[in-house]
Design a protein around this motif. Structure first.
Motif, PDB file in Angstrom:
ATOM      1  N   SER A   1     -10.785  -5.250  89.052  1.00 58.33           N
ATOM      2  CA  SER A   1     -10.857  -6.726  89.053  1.00 58.33           C
ATOM      3  C   SER A   1      -9.733  -7.458  88.847  1.00 58.33           C
ATOM      4  CB  SER A   1     -12.192  -7.208  88.028  1.00 58.33           C
ATOM      5  OG  SER A   1     -11.671  -6.868  86.821  1.00 58.33           O
ATOM      6  N   GLN A   2      -9.066  -7.114  88.034  1.00 61.79           N
ATOM      7  CA  GLN A   2      -7.673  -7.703  87.606  1.00 61.79           C
ATOM      8  C   GLN A   2      -6.828  -7.385  88.633  1.00 61.79           C
ATOM      9  OE1 GLN A   2      -6.200  -8.204  83.947  1.00 61.79           O
ATOM     10  NE2 GLN A   2      -4.189  -8.017  84.405  1.00 61.79           N
ATOM     11  N   GLY A   3      -6.534  -6.441  89.579  1.00 61.71           N
ATOM     12  CA  GLY A   3      -5.884  -6.298  90.680  1.00 61.71           C
ATOM     13  C   GLY A   3      -6.191  -7.026  91.746  1.00 61.71           C
ATOM     14  N   LEU A   4      -7.574  -7.241  92.077  1.00 60.42           N
ATOM     15  CA  LEU A   4      -8.000  -7.986  93.359  1.00 60.42           C
ATOM     16  C   LEU A   4      -7.762  -9.408  92.799  1.00 60.42           C
ATOM     17  CD1 LEU A   4     -11.446  -6.471  94.306  1.00 60.42           C
ATOM     18  CD2 LEU A   4      -9.096  -6.402  95.700  1.00 60.42           C
ATOM     19  N   ARG A   5      -7.888  -9.869  91.891  1.00 61.60           N
ATOM     20  CA  ARG A   5      -7.850 -11.401  91.358  1.00 61.60           C
ATOM     21  C   ARG A   5      -6.126 -11.557  91.516  1.00 61.60           C
ATOM     22  NH1 ARG A   5      -6.581 -14.331  87.376  1.00 61.60           N
ATOM     23  NH2 ARG A   5      -6.367 -12.557  85.969  1.00 61.60           N
ATOM     24  N   LEU A   6      -5.160 -10.645  91.168  1.00 67.92           N
ATOM     25  CA  LEU A   6      -3.845 -11.025  91.316  1.00 67.92           C
ATOM     26  C   LEU A   6      -3.504 -11.197  92.852  1.00 67.92           C
ATOM     27  CD1 LEU A   6      -2.345  -9.322  88.330  1.00 67.92           C
ATOM     28  CD2 LEU A   6      -2.701 -11.601  88.420  1.00 67.92           C
ATOM     29  N   ARG A   7      -4.083  -9.944  93.380  1.00 67.82           N
ATOM     30  CA  ARG A   7      -3.645 -10.100  95.011  1.00 67.82           C
ATOM     31  C   ARG A   7      -4.383 -11.463  95.407  1.00 67.82           C
ATOM     32  NH1 ARG A   7      -2.298  -6.552  92.562  1.00 67.82           N
ATOM     33  NH2 ARG A   7      -0.875  -5.075  92.646  1.00 67.82           N
ATOM     34  N   ALA A   8      -5.473 -11.776  95.080  1.00 74.75           N
ATOM     35  CA  ALA A   8      -6.042 -13.006  95.785  1.00 74.75           C
ATOM     36  C   ALA A   8      -5.224 -13.997  95.611  1.00 74.75           C
ATOM     37  CB  ALA A   8      -7.399 -13.183  95.312  1.00 74.75           C
ATOM     38  N   GLU A   9      -4.717 -14.202  94.445  1.00 75.41           N
ATOM     39  CA  GLU A   9      -3.754 -15.458  94.060  1.00 75.41           C
ATOM     40  C   GLU A   9      -2.505 -15.439  94.901  1.00 75.41           C
ATOM     41  OE1 GLU A   9      -2.949 -16.298  89.871  1.00 75.41           O
ATOM     42  OE2 GLU A   9      -2.155 -18.344  90.676  1.00 75.41           O
ATOM     43  N   GLU A  10      -1.929 -14.237  95.046  1.00 80.55           N
ATOM     44  CA  GLU A  10      -0.820 -13.922  95.862  1.00 80.55           C
ATOM     45  C   GLU A  10      -1.052 -14.255  97.317  1.00 80.55           C
ATOM     46  OE1 GLU A  10       1.447 -10.050  96.944  1.00 80.55           O
ATOM     47  OE2 GLU A  10       0.448 -10.134  95.277  1.00 80.55           O
ATOM     48  N   ALA A  11      -2.198 -13.846  97.799  1.00 81.85           N
ATOM     49  CA  ALA A  11      -2.466 -14.211  98.964  1.00 81.85           C
ATOM     50  C   ALA A  11      -2.679 -15.790  99.507  1.00 81.85           C
ATOM     51  CB  ALA A  11      -3.937 -13.327  99.695  1.00 81.85           C
ATOM     52  N   LYS A  12      -3.508 -16.414  98.369  1.00 82.34           N
ATOM     53  CA  LYS A  12      -3.622 -17.862  98.613  1.00 82.34           C
ATOM     54  C   LYS A  12      -2.367 -18.417  98.696  1.00 82.34           C
ATOM     55  CE  LYS A  12      -4.271 -19.734  94.593  1.00 82.34           C
ATOM     56  NZ  LYS A  12      -5.094 -20.185  93.506  1.00 82.34           N
ATOM     57  N   LYS A  13      -1.224 -18.364  97.694  1.00 88.52           N
ATOM     58  CA  LYS A  13      -0.098 -18.756  97.663  1.00 88.52           C
ATOM     59  C   LYS A  13       0.633 -18.529  98.923  1.00 88.52           C
ATOM     60  CE  LYS A  13       0.370 -19.187  92.855  1.00 88.52           C
ATOM     61  NZ  LYS A  13       1.109 -18.405  91.530  1.00 88.52           N
ATOM     62  N   TYR A  14       0.446 -17.242  99.721  1.00 87.72           N
ATOM     63  CA  TYR A  14       1.429 -16.907 100.544  1.00 87.72           C
ATOM     64  C   TYR A  14       1.061 -17.525 101.891  1.00 87.72           C
ATOM     65  CZ  TYR A  14       3.820 -13.890 103.886  1.00 87.72           C
ATOM     66  OH  TYR A  14       4.363 -13.116 104.747  1.00 87.72           O
ATOM     67  N   LEU A  15      -0.321 -17.825 101.848  1.00 86.19           N
ATOM     68  CA  LEU A  15      -1.142 -18.479 103.150  1.00 86.19           C
ATOM     69  C   LEU A  15      -0.652 -20.007 103.030  1.00 86.19           C
ATOM     70  CD1 LEU A  15      -4.466 -16.650 103.561  1.00 86.19           C
ATOM     71  CD2 LEU A  15      -2.431 -16.641 104.924  1.00 86.19           C
ATOM     72  N   SER A  16      -0.165 -20.526 101.969  1.00 88.31           N
ATOM     73  CA  SER A  16       0.101 -21.927 102.123  1.00 88.31           C
ATOM     74  C   SER A  16       1.361 -22.132 103.092  1.00 88.31           C
ATOM     75  CB  SER A  16       0.648 -22.290 100.711  1.00 88.31           C
ATOM     76  OG  SER A  16      -0.725 -22.557  99.989  1.00 88.31           O
ATOM     77  N   THR A  17       2.197 -21.106 103.271  1.00 90.69           N
ATOM     78  CA  THR A  17       3.335 -21.428 104.015  1.00 90.69           C
ATOM     79  C   THR A  17       3.444 -20.276 105.282  1.00 90.69           C
ATOM     80  OG1 THR A  17       4.397 -19.985 102.460  1.00 90.69           O
ATOM     81  CG2 THR A  17       4.919 -22.243 102.473  1.00 90.69           C
ATOM     82  N   HIS A  18       2.419 -19.288 105.451  1.00 90.34           N
ATOM     83  CA  HIS A  18       2.330 -18.388 106.385  1.00 90.34           C
ATOM     84  C   HIS A  18       1.036 -18.133 107.069  1.00 90.34           C
ATOM     85  CE1 HIS A  18       5.426 -17.229 103.581  1.00 90.34           C
ATOM     86  NE2 HIS A  18       6.086 -16.594 104.763  1.00 90.34           N
ATOM     87  N   ASP A  19       0.753 -17.511 108.287  1.00 89.55           N
ATOM     88  CA  ASP A  19      -0.455 -17.593 108.959  1.00 89.55           C
ATOM     89  C   ASP A  19      -1.516 -16.377 108.555  1.00 89.55           C
ATOM     90  OD1 ASP A  19      -0.066 -19.919 110.251  1.00 89.55           O
ATOM     91  OD2 ASP A  19       1.064 -19.084 111.932  1.00 89.55           O
ATOM     92  N   ALA A  20      -0.647 -15.307 108.114  1.00 92.24           N
ATOM     93  CA  ALA A  20      -1.569 -13.970 107.586  1.00 92.24           C
ATOM     94  C   ALA A  20      -0.746 -13.354 106.350  1.00 92.24           C
ATOM     95  CB  ALA A  20      -1.649 -13.337 109.025  1.00 92.24           C
ATOM     96  N   PHE A  21      -1.943 -12.790 105.665  1.00 88.83           N
ATOM     97  CA  PHE A  21      -1.168 -12.139 104.560  1.00 88.83           C
ATOM     98  C   PHE A  21      -1.831 -10.603 104.760  1.00 88.83           C
ATOM     99  CE2 PHE A  21      -2.416  -9.933 100.480  1.00 88.83           C
ATOM    100  CZ  PHE A  21      -1.291 -10.622  99.713  1.00 88.83           C
ATOM    101  N   GLU A  22      -1.088  -9.531 104.083  1.00 87.23           N
ATOM    102  CA  GLU A  22      -1.530  -8.201 104.246  1.00 87.23           C
ATOM    103  C   GLU A  22      -0.632  -7.476 103.098  1.00 87.23           C
ATOM    104  OE1 GLU A  22      -2.489  -6.572 108.076  1.00 87.23           O
ATOM    105  OE2 GLU A  22      -1.429  -4.740 107.247  1.00 87.23           O
ATOM    106  N   VAL A  23      -1.578  -6.701 102.433  1.00 87.80           N
ATOM    107  CA  VAL A  23      -0.810  -5.739 101.251  1.00 87.80           C
ATOM    108  C   VAL A  23      -1.608  -4.354 101.312  1.00 87.80           C
ATOM    109  CG1 VAL A  23      -2.168  -6.465  99.425  1.00 87.80           C
ATOM    110  CG2 VAL A  23      -0.201  -6.057  99.041  1.00 87.80           C
TER     111      VAL A  23
END
Ligand code: ADP
Ligand code: MG
Length: 618
Positions: free
Chosen positions: A271-293
């Motif tokens: 749960s912690q891992g997913l939450r951190l990745r989700a926040e990372e994705a959200k921030k990334y998408l503020s300046t990019h079109d797609a996120f993948e990890v």
């Protein structure tokens, strides 16, 4: 020009002490100053790190606190000892937050009373004021480390909707952290200042401040006239923000990869891992079109299009609040001259677009939305320091004014540095059955016990009609007119009996005396706070004992012999605790007594309802 002073002892030149601006946020807090050379507001940070300090406190096994990024790591691994969102508890009773009790993963004491909430960590009880003071202390230390000079004066921001008690709690937290809070400023006002709004005389503007942070959403409509900010309306949702966006992304990924809720609950790492990745994705998408990890062999992907679909309902909710705020202010979107974006979550392009579409004009987003509030606080601090001579400083009260309450405590009605003229009022009640007189003692000063402050006046409100304790409503109001004359009035609202007294201007103190009283209040902040907490715990304990005694006398027939014995022994334990100097002991004995008596109250209620149904008078 910066002020220079000479240190007589060493003969060295010293720069006059800087006043810092602090944004004490629900999710993140930070400090800003006006740079002494460039005169530009800047957020303080150490080298490469962020200016943001997560508003999180972790207590280790010995009860030692850590604040900030280091504490954040314990959110999911040690939830009981990791306190987040303490700001939500400021000035609140359990009743106020009951509806959202499930939100807190740590122990918030649910004593079902009107008294202020406390948080229990191990065997220690913390007030929200103490918790906030730990964050402020960390900010103060950081600022001192970066500036290499002592920091003891600050301007601190609070939400526009904070009431008197919440503002006072924020001041108290500052004092406890060794900070003299010169002014409390509304967050939307500070954000506007950072955009240079309200800094010109003759300026008249209507502003909308849209603030979407980590866990809260606020929309405020402000009007500026001649440098004075007026809040026309506020709206929002105190449980809506960036954290919800993160949760939406986690849910999406769970659906995509078939992870069940059960699995997530039982696997902290997941749960912690997913939450951190989700926040990372959200921030990334503020300046990019797609996120993948690639995470542990799983691909977590999200496109901006899907993301925008996920958060559409959240965006709609915030726009509905904007619409409500406008109608409360009796304005249409076109009446808004400027829209200011605040809070990390407003970096999401879809959010900016929705807000700009609603108001029909581009939004102001050129200042970093995480820092804008602190930067504005720094500008206000600079004005208070007198560095910005174009600004007219209105007359202010040099020391806080208040009255004595139970146990000799100082209850502040008008905080120091309030603009004059000003007025304030608060309701009080009696604590004895049939009490017909109420003594009102007016004090001036910053200490928690009135005995350490200066008495200005005293009078009695007489002729309160006989009523049970707690029933009369006595409104005490303070009015300081433009000449600095304080008028204190007390009125019992049920009967209308009223009494008033006038206290002459300036209250007869020299600058040196004021200075000394301020210094004393900072030096004694910690012991004052401890005494206040003890007095409050005792008052609460005494009240509960009185109520329980009354209840038992009236309802003894509903209780078994064992229950009566258990109650008597819990009462005795509390009585004993009241004689000792340990507020934690008192709180735990109150808790124990509550545990014993809680079922009785329910039983008594059932009996009362039953009798009412049989048509009998109760
Ligand atoms: P608060 O005022 O509640 O203390 P902040 O204004 O610091 O909160 O906002 C914190 C929120 O902003 C967090 O949810 C964080 O994930 C979010 N955030 C920060 N940067 C971005 C970004 N680039 N895009 C989207 N959200 C962001
Ligand atoms: Mg904020």
């Amino acid at each position: 020009m910066a002020k220079i002073a000479i240190n007589i002892a060493t003969g060295s030149l010293q720069q006059a002490e800087m006043i810092v601006g602090i944004d004490l946020g629900t999710t993140n807090s930070l400090v800003a100053i006006i740079h002494p050379e460039s005169k530009i507001p800047v957020a303080l940070k150490e080298h490469d790190s962020s200016s943001l300090v997560p508003s999180i406190i972790h207590f280790d096994a010995l009860g030692n606190p850590t604040v900030g990024e280091a504490a954040r790591l314990f959110l999911e691994t040690d939830p009981k000892n990791t306190i987040f969102s303490a700001k939500r508890l400021m000035g609140k009773s359990y009743k106020d937050i009951q509806e959202n009790a499930g939100f807190f993963t740590y122990k918030v004491i649910d004593d079902d009373t009107e008294s202020l909430v406390k948080v229990q960590v191990g065997n220690t009880f913390y007030s929200p004021v103490e918790l906030s003071s730990l964050i402020l202390k960390e900010l103060k230390q950081r600022a001192e480390h970066i500036l290499k000079t002592p920091v003891s004066k600050a301007v601190v921001t609070v939400p526009a909707y904070f009431n008197d008690a919440q503002r006072q709690a924020t001041r108290d937290a500052g004092k406890l952290a060794g900070l003299d809070i010169l002014r409390i400023v509304n967050e939307p006002t500070a954000a506007s200042l950072a955009y240079g709004l309200g800094l010109h005389k003759d300026e008249e503007k209507t502003i909308a401040v849209y603030d979407l942070g980590g866990g809260t959403f606020d929309i405020s409509i402000l009007k500026i006239t001649n440098g004075i900010f007026e809040v026309l309306s506020t709206n929002g949702n105190t449980y809506l923000g960036g954290d919800d966006i993160d949760r939406m992304i986690v849910q999406y990924w769970m659906q995509q990869s078939g992870i069940s809720l059960e699995e997530l609950k039982n696997n902290q790492e997941l749960s912690q891992g997913l939450r951190l990745r989700a926040e990372e994705a959200k921030k990334y998408l503020s300046t990019h079109d797609a996120f993948e990890v690639n995470w542990n062999g799983d691909i977590l992907a999200l496109t901006r299009e899907v993301f925008e679909g996920l958060i559409q309902s959240l965006i709609d909710q915030t726009i509905q609040c904007c619409s409500n705020a406008l109608s409360d202010a009796k304005l249409t979107p076109s009446a808004i001259d400027t829209i200011v974006m605040v809070g990390g979550s407003t970096r999401v392009p879809a959010i900016k677009k929705a807000v700009s579409d609603f108001f029909g004009r581009p939004v102001n987003d050129s200042v970093n939305p995480d820092e804008v509030v602190a930067l504005g606080a720094a500008i206000q601090a600079d004005i208070l320091a007198g560095n910005n001579k174009d600004f007219l400083l209105l007359d202010i009260t040099p020391l806080s004014l208040g009255i004595e309450t139970m146990g000799g405590l100082m209850d502040v009605l008008i905080p120091r540095n309030a603009k004059i003229p000003t007025k304030a009022g608060r309701q009080y009640t009696t604590h004895k059955d049939g009490q017909s007189d109420m003594r009102i003692s007016v004090y001036q000063g910053e200490r928690d016990l009135v005995k350490d402050n200066r008495k200005l006046a005293e009078f009695s409100l007489k002729g309160i009609p006989g009523m049970p304790a707690g029933l009369p409503k006595v409104e005490v109001s303070f009015l300081i007119n433009a000449d600095g004359i304080l008028v204190v009035r007390a009125k019992e609202l049920r009967s209308g009996v009223e009494q008033e007294i006038e206290v002459k201007s300036q209250y007869g103190l020299t600058d040196e005396e004021v200075e000394k009283m301020l210094l004393d209040s900072i030096t004694h902040a910690k012991e004052d706070m401890q005494i206040r907490a003890l007095v409050e715990a005792r008052t609460e304990g005494e009240e509960i004992l009185a109520v329980t005694e009354k209840f038992i006398a009236k309802n003894a027939s509903l209780l078994t012999a064992e229950e009566i014995t258990a109650t008597a022994s819990a009462m005795q334990a509390l009585q004993l605790a009241l004689t000792m100097e340990d507020k934690n002991l008192i709180h735990s004995k109150i808790e124990e007594l509550n545990e014993v008596t809680r079922p009785f109250a329910e039983r008594a209620m059932d009996v009362a309802v039953g009798e009412a149904l049989r048509g009998r008078v109760i």
